[in-house]
Scaffold this motif. Sequence first.
Motif, PDB file in Angstrom:
ATOM      1  N   GLY A  90       0.751  -1.094  -0.109  1.00 62.42           N
ATOM      2  CA  GLY A  90       0.261   0.159   0.062  1.00 62.42           C
ATOM      3  C   GLY A  90       0.970   1.698  -0.309  1.00 62.42           C
ATOM      4  N   THR A  91       2.529   1.060   1.080  1.00 60.75           N
ATOM      5  CA  THR A  91       2.832   2.264   0.742  1.00 60.75           C
ATOM      6  C   THR A  91       3.449   2.823  -0.714  1.00 60.75           C
ATOM      7  OG1 THR A  91       3.584   1.785   3.198  1.00 60.75           O
ATOM      8  CG2 THR A  91       4.628   3.382   1.785  1.00 60.75           C
ATOM      9  N   ILE A  92       3.690   1.619  -1.310  1.00 62.26           N
ATOM     10  CA  ILE A  92       4.159   2.394  -2.928  1.00 62.26           C
ATOM     11  C   ILE A  92       3.473   2.469  -3.835  1.00 62.26           C
ATOM     12  CG2 ILE A  92       5.638   0.730  -4.538  1.00 62.26           C
ATOM     13  CD1 ILE A  92       6.741  -1.426  -2.766  1.00 62.26           C
ATOM     14  N   PHE A  93       2.230   2.250  -3.582  1.00 65.63           N
ATOM     15  CA  PHE A  93       1.180   2.649  -4.131  1.00 65.63           C
ATOM     16  C   PHE A  93       0.176   4.251  -3.951  1.00 65.63           C
ATOM     17  CE2 PHE A  93      -1.374  -0.132  -6.978  1.00 65.63           C
ATOM     18  CZ  PHE A  93      -0.483  -1.195  -7.353  1.00 65.63           C
ATOM     19  N   ALA A  94       0.403   4.572  -2.855  1.00 68.04           N
ATOM     20  CA  ALA A  94       0.661   5.447  -2.069  1.00 68.04           C
ATOM     21  C   ALA A  94       1.335   6.446  -2.284  1.00 68.04           C
ATOM     22  CB  ALA A  94       0.563   5.346  -0.630  1.00 68.04           C
ATOM     23  N   GLU A  95       2.804   6.367  -2.297  1.00 69.24           N
ATOM     24  CA  GLU A  95       4.100   7.013  -3.208  1.00 69.24           C
ATOM     25  C   GLU A  95       4.337   7.536  -4.657  1.00 69.24           C
ATOM     26  OE1 GLU A  95       7.722   5.689  -1.901  1.00 69.24           O
ATOM     27  OE2 GLU A  95       7.187   5.156   0.394  1.00 69.24           O
ATOM     28  N   TYR A  96       3.632   6.221  -5.421  1.00 65.40           N
ATOM     29  CA  TYR A  96       3.704   6.439  -6.817  1.00 65.40           C
ATOM     30  C   TYR A  96       2.606   7.434  -6.706  1.00 65.40           C
ATOM     31  CZ  TYR A  96       7.772   3.321  -7.315  1.00 65.40           C
ATOM     32  OH  TYR A  96       8.949   3.012  -6.775  1.00 65.40           O
ATOM     33  N   SER A  97       1.336   7.319  -6.370  1.00 63.68           N
ATOM     34  CA  SER A  97       0.264   7.831  -7.309  1.00 63.68           C
ATOM     35  C   SER A  97       0.913   9.223  -6.582  1.00 63.68           C
ATOM     36  CB  SER A  97      -1.081   7.755  -5.414  1.00 63.68           C
ATOM     37  OG  SER A  97      -1.466   6.474  -6.263  1.00 63.68           O
ATOM     38  N   LEU A  98       1.172   9.703  -5.624  1.00 61.53           N
ATOM     39  CA  LEU A  98       1.472  11.228  -5.677  1.00 61.53           C
ATOM     40  C   LEU A  98       3.053  11.381  -5.974  1.00 61.53           C
ATOM     41  CD1 LEU A  98       1.786  11.843  -1.291  1.00 61.53           C
ATOM     42  CD2 LEU A  98      -0.182  12.374  -3.223  1.00 61.53           C
TER      43      LEU A  98
ATOM     44  N   THR B 104       0.504 -14.950 -14.364  1.00 59.88           N
ATOM     45  CA  THR B 104       1.586 -15.221 -14.585  1.00 59.88           C
ATOM     46  C   THR B 104       2.464 -14.041 -14.702  1.00 59.88           C
ATOM     47  OG1 THR B 104       1.421 -16.935 -15.750  1.00 59.88           O
ATOM     48  CG2 THR B 104       3.642 -16.324 -16.059  1.00 59.88           C
ATOM     49  N   LEU B 105       2.036 -13.455 -15.735  1.00 60.19           N
ATOM     50  CA  LEU B 105       3.137 -11.401 -15.953  1.00 60.19           C
ATOM     51  C   LEU B 105       3.137 -10.857 -14.455  1.00 60.19           C
ATOM     52  CD1 LEU B 105       0.314  -9.905 -18.650  1.00 60.19           C
ATOM     53  CD2 LEU B 105       2.891 -10.516 -18.580  1.00 60.19           C
ATOM     54  N   VAL B 106       2.392 -11.195 -13.263  1.00 54.29           N
ATOM     55  CA  VAL B 106       2.812 -10.635 -12.079  1.00 54.29           C
ATOM     56  C   VAL B 106       3.876 -11.826 -11.506  1.00 54.29           C
ATOM     57  CG1 VAL B 106       1.917  -9.894  -9.896  1.00 54.29           C
ATOM     58  CG2 VAL B 106       1.124  -9.421 -11.933  1.00 54.29           C
ATOM     59  N   SER B 107       3.284 -12.649 -11.503  1.00 54.33           N
ATOM     60  CA  SER B 107       3.916 -13.946 -10.234  1.00 54.33           C
ATOM     61  C   SER B 107       5.956 -13.938 -11.691  1.00 54.33           C
ATOM     62  CB  SER B 107       3.586 -15.201 -10.417  1.00 54.33           C
ATOM     63  OG  SER B 107       3.355 -15.696 -11.687  1.00 54.33           O
ATOM     64  N   LYS B 108       5.612 -13.882 -12.867  1.00 54.88           N
ATOM     65  CA  LYS B 108       7.215 -14.018 -13.518  1.00 54.88           C
ATOM     66  C   LYS B 108       7.748 -12.953 -13.756  1.00 54.88           C
ATOM     67  CE  LYS B 108       6.562 -18.348 -14.347  1.00 54.88           C
ATOM     68  NZ  LYS B 108       6.103 -20.164 -15.351  1.00 54.88           N
ATOM     69  N   CYS B 109       6.739 -12.061 -14.407  1.00 54.78           N
ATOM     70  CA  CYS B 109       7.377 -10.677 -15.244  1.00 54.78           C
ATOM     71  C   CYS B 109       7.558 -10.013 -14.834  1.00 54.78           C
ATOM     72  CB  CYS B 109       6.434 -11.179 -16.127  1.00 54.78           C
ATOM     73  SG  CYS B 109       6.241 -12.074 -17.486  1.00 54.78           S
TER      74      CYS B 109
ATOM     75  N   LYS C 241      12.204  -5.638 -13.643  1.00 58.34           N
ATOM     76  CA  LYS C 241      13.855  -6.385 -12.886  1.00 58.34           C
ATOM     77  C   LYS C 241      13.232  -6.936 -11.597  1.00 58.34           C
ATOM     78  CE  LYS C 241      17.617  -4.516 -14.977  1.00 58.34           C
ATOM     79  NZ  LYS C 241      18.551  -3.952 -14.875  1.00 58.34           N
ATOM     80  N   SER C 242      12.328  -5.836 -11.099  1.00 55.05           N
ATOM     81  CA  SER C 242      11.720  -6.548 -10.074  1.00 55.05           C
ATOM     82  C   SER C 242      10.023  -5.876  -9.545  1.00 55.05           C
ATOM     83  CB  SER C 242      12.124  -5.517  -8.594  1.00 55.05           C
ATOM     84  OG  SER C 242      12.321  -3.840  -8.788  1.00 55.05           O
ATOM     85  N   LEU C 243       9.334  -6.350  -8.812  1.00 50.83           N
ATOM     86  CA  LEU C 243       8.329  -5.857  -8.769  1.00 50.83           C
ATOM     87  C   LEU C 243       8.050  -4.617  -8.573  1.00 50.83           C
ATOM     88  CD1 LEU C 243       5.525  -6.841  -8.940  1.00 50.83           C
ATOM     89  CD2 LEU C 243       5.102  -6.796  -5.894  1.00 50.83           C
ATOM     90  N   ASN C 244       8.660  -3.715  -7.823  1.00 50.43           N
ATOM     91  CA  ASN C 244       9.406  -2.639  -6.921  1.00 50.43           C
ATOM     92  C   ASN C 244       9.003  -1.757  -8.975  1.00 50.43           C
ATOM     93  OD1 ASN C 244       8.644   0.314  -5.960  1.00 50.43           O
ATOM     94  ND2 ASN C 244      10.726   0.125  -5.930  1.00 50.43           N
ATOM     95  N   ALA C 245      10.009  -1.922  -9.483  1.00 51.63           N
ATOM     96  CA  ALA C 245       9.914  -1.252 -11.142  1.00 51.63           C
ATOM     97  C   ALA C 245       8.964  -1.677 -11.986  1.00 51.63           C
ATOM     98  CB  ALA C 245      11.628  -2.045 -11.965  1.00 51.63           C
TER      99      ALA C 245
END
Length: 113
Positions: free
Chosen positions: A1-9, A35-40, A61-65
């Motif tokens: 949730g925090t990551i979504f809030a940060e990127y929303s702002l 699979t797009l989420v879990s593998k990519c 490269k990462s979920l955050n990216a």
Amino acid sequence: GTIFAEYSLKYEVDPYVALAIVLHETGCASGKCSTLVSKCNNIGGMRGNRSCGSSGYGSFKSLNAGIEAFFKNLSDNYYKKGLNTIEKIGKKYAESKTWASRIHYYVQKIKAS
């Protein structure tokens, strides 16, 4: 949730709409992400140069990216171009005529939680 809030702002994107799109596009609302989420690490069904297998969908490269790329895409290709409602986004984002109503459904579920 925090990551979504940060990127929303950071990208000036409605967090309810962004999360609703993610829930719809990934299947994560049902408890099993695609699979797009879990593998990519692709949370928005985005096409990309770095392909996830032979699908043509982007890989990160990462979920955050992947999350940041999704918010940047919404900001640059939708919100900054005046496509700032679910209906306006849907006309460009999705082929389905029921996409907007499905996103509205998820927004209401999120707000009711």
